[in-house]
Write a protein that holds these residues in place. Structure first.
Motif, PDB file in Angstrom:
ATOM      1  N   SER A   1       0.842  -1.203   0.000  1.00 54.67           N
ATOM      2  CA  SER A   1       0.000   0.000   0.000  1.00 54.67           C
ATOM      3  C   SER A   1       0.871   1.244   0.000  1.00 54.67           C
ATOM      4  N   VAL A   2       0.292   2.344  -0.427  1.00 50.10           N
ATOM      5  CA  VAL A   2       0.996   3.626  -0.416  1.00 50.10           C
ATOM      6  C   VAL A   2       1.307   4.014   1.032  1.00 50.10           C
ATOM      7  N   THR A   3       0.344   3.749   1.920  1.00 50.74           N
ATOM      8  CA  THR A   3       0.562   4.080   3.330  1.00 50.74           C
ATOM      9  C   THR A   3       1.777   3.332   3.869  1.00 50.74           C
ATOM     10  N   GLY A   4       1.932   2.072   3.461  1.00 52.97           N
ATOM     11  CA  GLY A   4       3.093   1.269   3.881  1.00 52.97           C
ATOM     12  C   GLY A   4       4.397   1.914   3.417  1.00 52.97           C
ATOM     13  N   VAL A   5       4.405   2.390   2.171  1.00 52.99           N
ATOM     14  CA  VAL A   5       5.613   3.027   1.617  1.00 52.99           C
ATOM     15  C   VAL A   5       5.939   4.285   2.427  1.00 52.99           C
ATOM     16  N   GLU A   6       4.926   5.106   2.647  1.00 52.36           N
ATOM     17  CA  GLU A   6       5.149   6.364   3.371  1.00 52.36           C
ATOM     18  C   GLU A   6       5.634   6.107   4.791  1.00 52.36           C
ATOM     19  N   ALA A   7       5.000   5.148   5.452  1.00 52.20           N
ATOM     20  CA  ALA A   7       5.369   4.847   6.839  1.00 52.20           C
ATOM     21  C   ALA A   7       6.801   4.321   6.911  1.00 52.20           C
TER      22      ALA A   7
ATOM     23  N   THR B   1      16.109 -19.154  -3.645  1.00 49.11           N
ATOM     24  CA  THR B   1      16.094 -19.970  -2.424  1.00 49.11           C
ATOM     25  C   THR B   1      16.816 -19.301  -1.253  1.00 49.11           C
ATOM     26  N   GLN B   2      17.931 -18.678  -1.529  1.00 51.64           N
ATOM     27  CA  GLN B   2      18.715 -18.101  -0.432  1.00 51.64           C
ATOM     28  C   GLN B   2      18.196 -16.731   0.004  1.00 51.64           C
ATOM     29  N   GLU B   3      17.238 -16.196  -0.730  1.00 50.82           N
ATOM     30  CA  GLU B   3      16.837 -14.812  -0.496  1.00 50.82           C
ATOM     31  C   GLU B   3      15.708 -14.683   0.540  1.00 50.82           C
ATOM     32  N   LYS B   4      15.717 -13.528   1.192  1.00 52.65           N
ATOM     33  CA  LYS B   4      14.675 -13.274   2.183  1.00 52.65           C
ATOM     34  C   LYS B   4      13.927 -11.971   1.832  1.00 52.65           C
ATOM     35  N   VAL B   5      12.631 -11.976   2.166  1.00 54.02           N
ATOM     36  CA  VAL B   5      11.771 -10.850   1.784  1.00 54.02           C
ATOM     37  C   VAL B   5      11.321 -10.091   3.035  1.00 54.02           C
ATOM     38  N   LEU B   6      11.376  -8.759   2.956  1.00 52.46           N
ATOM     39  CA  LEU B   6      10.830  -7.935   4.041  1.00 52.46           C
ATOM     40  C   LEU B   6       9.481  -7.364   3.582  1.00 52.46           C
ATOM     41  N   ILE B   7       8.454  -7.579   4.415  1.00 51.37           N
ATOM     42  CA  ILE B   7       7.120  -7.060   4.052  1.00 51.37           C
ATOM     43  C   ILE B   7       6.645  -6.069   5.120  1.00 51.37           C
ATOM     44  N   PRO B   8       6.972  -4.776   4.951  1.00 51.21           N
ATOM     45  CA  PRO B   8       6.467  -3.788   5.919  1.00 51.21           C
ATOM     46  C   PRO B   8       5.054  -3.400   5.497  1.00 51.21           C
ATOM     47  N   ARG B   9       4.064  -3.709   6.313  1.00 50.99           N
ATOM     48  CA  ARG B   9       2.680  -3.443   5.893  1.00 50.99           C
ATOM     49  C   ARG B   9       1.776  -3.212   7.101  1.00 50.99           C
ATOM     50  N   ALA B  10       0.470  -3.264   6.877  1.00 50.52           N
ATOM     51  CA  ALA B  10      -0.485  -2.983   7.952  1.00 50.52           C
ATOM     52  C   ALA B  10      -0.501  -4.112   8.975  1.00 50.52           C
TER      53      ALA B  10
ATOM     54  N   ALA C   1       5.920  -4.091  -5.690  1.00 50.32           N
ATOM     55  CA  ALA C   1       4.722  -3.312  -5.307  1.00 50.32           C
ATOM     56  C   ALA C   1       3.482  -4.078  -5.740  1.00 50.32           C
ATOM     57  N   ILE C   2       2.443  -3.935  -4.931  1.00 55.82           N
ATOM     58  CA  ILE C   2       1.201  -4.675  -5.237  1.00 55.82           C
ATOM     59  C   ILE C   2       0.458  -4.098  -6.448  1.00 55.82           C
ATOM     60  N   GLY C   3       0.600  -2.794  -6.671  1.00 57.55           N
ATOM     61  CA  GLY C   3      -0.143  -2.170  -7.766  1.00 57.55           C
ATOM     62  C   GLY C   3       0.470  -0.855  -8.176  1.00 57.55           C
ATOM     63  N   SER C   4      -0.192  -0.163  -9.102  1.00 53.50           N
ATOM     64  CA  SER C   4       0.421   1.008  -9.736  1.00 53.50           C
ATOM     65  C   SER C   4       0.617   2.190  -8.783  1.00 53.50           C
ATOM     66  N   ALA C   5      -0.342   2.416  -7.860  1.00 55.05           N
ATOM     67  CA  ALA C   5      -0.209   3.569  -6.963  1.00 55.05           C
ATOM     68  C   ALA C   5       0.966   3.346  -6.002  1.00 55.05           C
ATOM     69  N   THR C   6       1.096   2.112  -5.514  1.00 56.65           N
ATOM     70  CA  THR C   6       2.189   1.776  -4.599  1.00 56.65           C
ATOM     71  C   THR C   6       3.530   1.890  -5.340  1.00 56.65           C
ATOM     72  N   LYS C   7       3.530   1.401  -6.569  1.00 52.65           N
ATOM     73  CA  LYS C   7       4.752   1.489  -7.385  1.00 52.65           C
ATOM     74  C   LYS C   7       5.153   2.956  -7.560  1.00 52.65           C
ATOM     75  N   GLN C   8       4.173   3.777  -7.845  1.00 48.11           N
ATOM     76  CA  GLN C   8       4.457   5.196  -8.055  1.00 48.11           C
ATOM     77  C   GLN C   8       5.030   5.831  -6.789  1.00 48.11           C
ATOM     78  N   ALA C   9       4.489   5.441  -5.640  1.00 46.93           N
ATOM     79  CA  ALA C   9       4.966   6.007  -4.368  1.00 46.93           C
ATOM     80  C   ALA C   9       6.431   5.625  -4.136  1.00 46.93           C
TER      81      ALA C   9
END
Ligand code: SAH
Length: 496
Positions: free
Chosen positions: A314-320, A380-389, A342-350
């Motif tokens: 989400s855009v809020t996630g990016v801003e936060a 396989t060796q990679e890890k993902v960070l998901i900062p979200r709500a 990014a999940i979608g175009s607005a988030t990508k834009q942010a």
């Protein structure tokens, strides 16, 4: 020394939020106390700061819930406390608004005041019905008259003089007196074929116009069940409305759209809807707050080098996230080796507005597509960070887990429900939902006993739609999870 109070007498215009003056808006947004009337548009009341004390002194024709003397006292007393008091009135404060009476007491007590004139309904409601109040060929003057009856007595209007003037006549507060007014004009010798109109709830999504002659206006108004507020216009210019009507012809001219997303995010959607003629009511059902003392995020920041991807939903996630980063004095270059999704175009834009290009965005903007797409891309060796709500959808994390993708799901903001005095929903209303949580907030506002079956819910995506369907709303889903697609959907599917 005590703060000096002051009163602003502000005209709110006929209802349409866009017709409030710039000065009126500025003053309103700085108010400590707002004393308002019944005819002030909902959109305008929405501009009042949450911190301001709101006093409703709404009057209905014939009954005065709060006597004028009491209103005058309220203004005085609040100003004496050192408050910035806005007295918000429909139309213009001095056009049958008793603005003069309200100033008397203030002057007596030397309270400073300002008048902010407003757009009067006498002219603007006619304009929204395609009636030019003057016209070189038909009327070179206009006259605004009150047709308000005091305790069922006859109204005192000098019909003889009015008829002689030859200008356009506008009667305010006249719904209960249409027959009497028309009869008075006829008796005074006005041509029985003189065009006349009654215009109800002008400048709103529900505005209606009845155009007839002074001989049959009363009958037509009764048939159409015209109610207050309405203005009566008498004069040749009325016949022009047949050619000049415009407001209700706009694509969304007869629609009120309730926008439920948080205020900060609502403006693009609201603007686009207004461009199409909709009356927009912003009823933000949720608010987002960045989580404070966030130890999990702090840990993620310390271990940033262990991640290969950051995923935003989400855009809020990016801003936060970027707010937290700078608050923690971490340089954005720390992220230089990370890939962004990014999940979608607005988030990508942010994200891209911050100078970072996004590696992956799914074609379909939802959690399912995002998770499946990531599963194919994350090694396989990679890890993902998901900062979200906090309490974000489990669909994302479940799919990643199923594909054995390593990730940290880190809540960075939370969503809290807003409490509103619910507005009265009407049949043609559309409610725009941009997330499942806006639906939850909406339901909290109206309560679980409310009958949602008639609610026309335009939803941004499937998850939002599912939430709305739980309450049997009449759901329409946008093709793509974007604001533009929501607008297109409203244009295509709602307007028949
Ligand atoms: N000060 C206001 C008038 C107050 S008297 C002004 O300048 O417009 C209230 C009357 O105004 C109503 O009875 C009705 O006749 C008229 N009125 C106000 N808003 C209106 C609206 N949106 N549509 C039709 N009539 C309206």
């Amino acid at each position: 020394m005590n703060k000096q109070g002051k009163v602003w007498l502000v005209g709110a215009g006929p209802s349409d939020e866009g017709l409030l003056t710039i000065k009126g808006k500025t003053v309103l947004q700085q108010a400590d106390v707002v004393v308002y009337d019944k005819l002030v548009g909902y959109g305008i009341l929405n501009l009042i700061p949450l911190t301001a004390k709101k006093i409703n002194v709404g009057k209905t024709a014939g009954s005065h819930p709060i006597p004028q003397e009491k209103i005058n006292r309220i203004l005085l007393e609040e100003a004496q406390k050192g408050q910035r008091v806005v007295r918000l009135k429909g139309g213009d404060p001095f056009v049958f608004g008793r603005g003069g009476e309200e100033l008397e007491l203030l002057v007596q007590h030397q309270i400073p005041f300002e008048i902010v004139p407003g757009v009067t309904s006498a002219v603007s409601v006619a304009a929204y019905a395609g009636i030019p109040i003057t016209h070189r060929d038909y009327a070179s003057s206009f006259h605004v008259i009150t047709a308000h009856k005091k305790h069922n007595s006859k109204i005192k209007i000098d019909y003889q003089s009015l008829t002689k003037l030859g200008g356009t006549l506008v009667f305010l507060m006249g719904v209960g007196a249409v027959a009497e007014v028309c009869e008075g004009l006829l008796k005074a010798g006005m041509n029985q074929h003189m065009p006349a109109a009654i215009l109800e709830q002008g400048t709103t999504a529900y505005q209606r116009r009845v155009v007839a002659t002074i001989s049959d206006l009363a009958q037509q108004a009764l048939k159409q069940q015209i109610q207050s507020p309405a203005i009566i216009v008498v004069g040749e210019v009325c016949k022009l409305s047949e050619r000049f009507h415009w407001a209700e012809d706009r694509p969304l001219g007869q629609r009120r759209v309730i926008v439920t997303r948080p205020k900060k995010r609502a403006s693009v959607l609201a603007e686009k809807l207004r461009d199409l003629g909709a009356e927009v009511v912003e009823l933000p059902t949720i608010q987002t707050h960045v989580l404070q003392r966030n130890t999990r995020l702090g840990q993620a920041f310390c271990e940033m080098y262990t991640y290969s991807w950051i995923v935003f939903t989400s855009v809020t996630g990016v801003e936060a996230f970027f707010q937290k980063l700078i608050e923690s004095r971490i340089d954005v270059r720390t992220l230089s080796s990370l890939k962004f999704a990014a999940i979608g175009s607005a988030t990508k834009q942010a994200i891209e507005q911050r100078g970072i290009l996004v590696e992956y965005m799914p074609l379909c903007y939802d959690a399912h597509a995002l998770a499946e797409g990531l599963a194919k891309r994350v090694h396989t060796q990679e890890k993902v960070l998901i900062p979200r709500a906090l309490h974000g959808t489990e669909q994302l994390t479940e799919i990643l887990a199923r594909h054995q993708v390593a990730f940290d799901d880190v809540p960075i903001y939370e969503t809290v429900m807003n409490q509103h005095a619910p507005i009265e929903l009407k049949e043609q209303d559309i409610v725009a939902f941009t997330s499942a949580s806006t639906v939850k907030g909406f339901v909290q506002t109206f309560g679980t006993d409310f009958d949602y079956t008639g609610v026309c819910a335009v939803c941004i995506g499937e998850q939002t739609a599912q939430q709305a369907k739980k309450y049997q709303m009449n759901v329409i889903v946008a093709k793509e999870a974007t604001i533009d697609s929501m607008i297109e959907t409203i244009k295509k599917e709602v307007i028949r």
